[in-house]
Design a protein around this motif. Sequence first.
Motif, mmCIF file in Angstrom:
data_model
loop_
_atom_site.group_PDB
_atom_site.id
_atom_site.type_symbol
_atom_site.label_atom_id
_atom_site.label_comp_id
_atom_site.label_asym_id
_atom_site.label_seq_id
_atom_site.Cartn_x
_atom_site.Cartn_y
_atom_site.Cartn_z
ATOM 1 N N ILE A 115 0.865 -1.178 0.000
ATOM 2 C CA ILE A 115 0.000 0.000 0.000
ATOM 3 C C ILE A 115 0.904 1.231 0.000
ATOM 4 C CG2 ILE A 115 -1.707 1.320 1.299
ATOM 5 C CD1 ILE A 115 -2.856 -1.371 2.232
ATOM 6 N N PHE A 116 0.829 1.992 -1.077
ATOM 7 C CA PHE A 116 1.689 3.155 -1.287
ATOM 8 C C PHE A 116 0.926 4.424 -0.912
ATOM 9 C CE2 PHE A 116 3.588 -0.161 -3.691
ATOM 10 C CZ PHE A 116 4.919 0.164 -3.909
ATOM 11 N N THR A 117 1.253 4.994 0.251
ATOM 12 C CA THR A 117 0.600 6.228 0.675
ATOM 13 C C THR A 117 1.110 7.385 -0.181
ATOM 14 O OG1 THR A 117 2.309 6.769 2.286
ATOM 15 C CG2 THR A 117 0.448 5.407 3.068
ATOM 16 N N TRP A 118 0.374 8.481 -0.155
ATOM 17 C CA TRP A 118 0.818 9.672 -0.908
ATOM 18 C C TRP A 118 2.200 10.110 -0.406
ATOM 19 C CZ3 TRP A 118 -2.243 8.230 -4.143
ATOM 20 C CH2 TRP A 118 -3.625 8.277 -4.081
ATOM 21 N N ASP A 119 2.412 10.088 0.910
ATOM 22 C CA ASP A 119 3.712 10.463 1.472
ATOM 23 C C ASP A 119 4.821 9.565 0.937
ATOM 24 O OD1 ASP A 119 2.287 12.315 2.944
ATOM 25 O OD2 ASP A 119 2.704 11.410 4.894
ATOM 26 N N TYR A 120 4.546 8.249 0.868
ATOM 27 C CA TYR A 120 5.566 7.308 0.412
ATOM 28 C C TYR A 120 5.858 7.502 -1.080
ATOM 29 C CZ TYR A 120 8.428 3.131 0.167
ATOM 30 O OH TYR A 120 9.480 2.269 -0.016
#
Length: 138
Positions: free
Chosen positions: A84-89
């Motif tokens: 799961i790729f968060t916006w921050d990541y």
Amino acid sequence: MPNPTDLTVRQKSRVLEIAFDDGSAFSIPFELMRVYSPSAEVKGHGPGQEVLQVGKREVGITGLEPVGNYAVKPLFNDGHESGIFTWDYLYKLGSEQDAMWKAYVARLHAAGFDGDSGREPGTELPGAKPNKGCGHSH
């Protein structure tokens, strides 16, 4: 942290293009996303448990599922679907990709792969500038 304003999967060039509301925009190679997936399968369950990903140069993304209003889950064509790729990541991957590529290549070298053989022989890192080495003598 900035929020994305545009997200485009480019199948032919194998990059995720992402623009943020602070004016920054990045082209993040699928390979970089795959080898730095935030999943437990790649990161392990603690420091020192990371699993080196090799042979992912040709990896593709077959789908991109939204996760709430904060992330996306790429469906990679090698079966990996748990990151799961968060916006921050994604912002971190985009803004720090040069350093992350160098760290990845260093890990390949440390694991005994010669040059980019963990990727595939004779291939350059995506976005590599001509006549600009990776800082390692071959």
